[in-house]
Design a protein around this motif. Structure first.
Motif, PDB file in Angstrom:
ATOM      1  N   GLN A   1      49.376  39.377  35.381  1.00 10.22           N
ATOM      2  CA  GLN A   1      48.317  38.514  35.908  1.00 10.22           C
ATOM      3  C   GLN A   1      48.082  38.903  37.354  1.00 10.22           C
ATOM      4  O   GLN A   1      49.027  39.117  38.124  1.00 10.22           O
TER       5      GLN A   1
ATOM      6  N   ASP B   1      45.816  38.116  40.942  1.00  3.42           N
ATOM      7  CA  ASP B   1      45.017  37.125  41.689  1.00  3.42           C
ATOM      8  C   ASP B   1      43.998  37.850  42.564  1.00  3.42           C
ATOM      9  O   ASP B   1      44.338  38.382  43.619  1.00  3.42           O
TER      10      ASP B   1
ATOM     11  N   ARG C   1      45.286  40.206  33.113  1.00  7.09           N
ATOM     12  CA  ARG C   1      44.481  39.001  33.277  1.00  7.09           C
ATOM     13  C   ARG C   1      44.174  38.800  34.761  1.00  7.09           C
ATOM     14  O   ARG C   1      45.091  38.630  35.572  1.00  7.09           O
TER      15      ARG C   1
ATOM     16  N   VAL D   1      42.702  36.511  37.644  1.00  6.54           N
ATOM     17  CA  VAL D   1      42.396  35.103  37.921  1.00  6.54           C
ATOM     18  C   VAL D   1      42.035  34.938  39.388  1.00  6.54           C
ATOM     19  O   VAL D   1      42.271  35.836  40.204  1.00  6.54           O
TER      20      VAL D   1
ATOM     21  N   LEU E   1      41.973  30.326  37.662  1.00  5.61           N
ATOM     22  CA  LEU E   1      40.915  30.407  36.654  1.00  5.61           C
ATOM     23  C   LEU E   1      40.594  31.862  36.350  1.00  5.61           C
ATOM     24  O   LEU E   1      40.551  32.709  37.246  1.00  5.61           O
ATOM     25  N   SER E   2      40.331  32.153  35.082  1.00  2.00           N
ATOM     26  CA  SER E   2      40.067  33.524  34.662  1.00  2.00           C
ATOM     27  C   SER E   2      38.785  34.072  35.283  1.00  2.00           C
ATOM     28  O   SER E   2      37.774  33.375  35.346  1.00  2.00           O
TER      29      SER E   2
ATOM     30  N   GLU F   1      35.938  36.885  34.911  1.00  2.00           N
ATOM     31  CA  GLU F   1      35.369  37.882  33.983  1.00  2.00           C
ATOM     32  C   GLU F   1      35.285  39.224  34.698  1.00  2.00           C
ATOM     33  O   GLU F   1      34.883  39.290  35.857  1.00  2.00           O
TER      34      GLU F   1
END
Lengths: 312, 312
Positions: free
Chosen positions: A228, A230, A291, A293, A298-299, A301
């Motif tokens: 993930q 950021d 991923r 975020v 929050l994800s 796109e």
């Protein structure tokens, strides 16, 4: 000026320590450090793909070596030598003098001697191969990231891509802002000291040449993990931070040409201070994939992909 | 097909012995032989200068590696690995398959693994860097020729230049003759076994890439000596021997692209038999300069010079 005069004038110097034979025989001869591993990387730069015809030759000489040293940095290697193969459309002494000045300045600052190479006539092409050393078991590879490791990046990202957009005419900057991002594009700093200081600390590392998403993706693929990331944590210049968010994210995530290191380390590891800012930007996870975020978790796109020289 | 697919498909294999990390990380990682010296050489090949557009890709793949291995041979090195940087105008799978086939065939025959490199889009350019090893004090250099040493050459000379003259339209050969000299031009054999066998025997060595006169001249300059050379002793094919004497001498003395070894050894030294013919072609003398004579000892005029990529 002939080929051998050209080499003598611009690219030949007395042999450096550890170099038994330098430029001027069929091979260069180096004395390896006993017990060390030998590291090798090679990059080819072509006009219009890796640099614009408008670049000052001195900056090009710097950058051609810098992008190669960045690969040594990503592996935590100590530089030992490099070869330069150069195809030139013609002998332009002013261009060669500038190119050699930029090349030697970075070579001297990095303690890496030019030990050999080749010159020929042809469409402008610069191929540099670098050699370095590292202790066995301490080479930084892409394959060592483990679940729970933190993801870090050096310096700041995205300025080189922003400069490219200015050259493309899609973005306008004032003179001072343009100078900052143009220097990032044309004059990148290989993170050699950082790479060496990360031996035994980083679990995986890569340098960002094709864009953060793609290059971090190489670590994830080689390590068999996911992550993930950021996007709001990604370090950026005030020039980039003043641009629209979509452009910021494109430059940060998929810009490329950054030559910063992205690496993973055990959570809470004490990281070295070599005068280069380090920013925590994410975490390694078990779930495959990357991923992205925002600061609120929050994800984000993204249809961004990293640079591929042959993608249609 | 993208850049990474291209690399995987044509240029990636499992790591070979002595290669800790091969293609696929920022650097390749090699395990040096304890105590050995490390040798490096790099050559760049450009279409129209080093090869014709008519060359079969398989032969080009062979030759691009062969000319580099020839530099290792000239230093008496054992091959350890090579990098390939390739600029391609477009992805042509048939071309790449042929190029890779020729490259791998010679790499396998020579025991040298491909350990890394780069691919990019641009005018066709092939830059290979080779790495090898040799024991300290046994590297063959240009600088060791001594007065009274005999001068030797491997194989035969001049066929590659004769083939080039056919392509240029200045010479006509029958099909069988053309096949012989064309193979010499497009499919040279690097003299690796000979180079290694000459460790401790040859006092100086170089490979003939720019023409015998020029390359032997490098030995004379580096060693601070002169030489007498017997042009009638120079080994040549029956195809070349059937040409006018002036053309024979030009091909033999200044042809280039031979990739044979010219070396010096103590008079009467026992030379190794590795299945390659060796011919004594002259003697090292105190008087500076290179004197070309015929079998009767009569001076042969020559205005020939060796190949220079930037000579006007």
């Amino acid at each position: 000026m002939g080929e051998f005069d050209l080499i003598r004038r611009f690219f030949q110097r007395p042999a450096a320590p550890g170099v038994e034979v330098g430029v001027g025989d069929d091979c260069a001869v180096l004395v390896p450090t006993p017990g060390a591993r030998w590291l090798v990387s090679s990059d080819m730069l072509v006009e219009g793909r890796h640099f614009l015809s408008t670049v000052a030759p001195e900056r090009l000489g710097h950058k051609a070596l810098a992008v190669n040293l960045s690969d040594l940095a990503a592996c935590g290697a100590t530089p030992r030598g490099f070869t330069l193969a150069l195809a030139l459309p013609r002998v332009d002494e002013a261009w060669l003098a500038g190119f050699a000045r930029g090349l030697w300045a970075l070579a001297d600052a990095s303690g890496i001697p030019l030990i050999g190479g080749d010159t020929t006539q042809g469409p402008l092409n610069i191929c540099i191969t670098v050699f370095g050393e590292a202790p066995p078991g301490q080479v930084l590879l892409r394959s060592g990231a483990r679940i729970g490791d933190e993801i870090w990046v050096s310096g700041r990202l995205g300025d080189a891509r922003l400069a490219l957009e200015v050259f493309r005419g899609t973005v306008a900057l004032d003179g001072a802002g343009f100078d900052i991002v143009r220097a990032a594009m044309e004059y990148p700093t290989p993170r050699l000291a950082l790479g060496q200081a990360l031996r035994g600390i980083a679990t995986a590392a890569i340098d960002i040449s094709d864009g953060l998403l793609g290059d971090l993706g190489h670590i994830l693929a080689a390590s068999g993990v996911g992550a993930q990331l950021d996007v709001d944590a990604l370090p950026r210049s005030s020039v980039l931070a003043s641009q629209p968010m979509a452009l910021q994210q494109e430059c940060l995530l998929a810009g490329g040409d950054d030559y910063e290191l992205v690496f993973t380390a055990l959570a809470g590891a004490v990281l070295p201070d070599v005068g280069v800012p380090l920013t925590r930007i994410g975490v390694i996870e078990a779930e495959p994939g990357l991923r992205v975020v925002d600061a609120h978790g929050l994800s984000v796109e993204h249809g961004l992909r990293s640079f591929d020289h042959f993608a249609s």
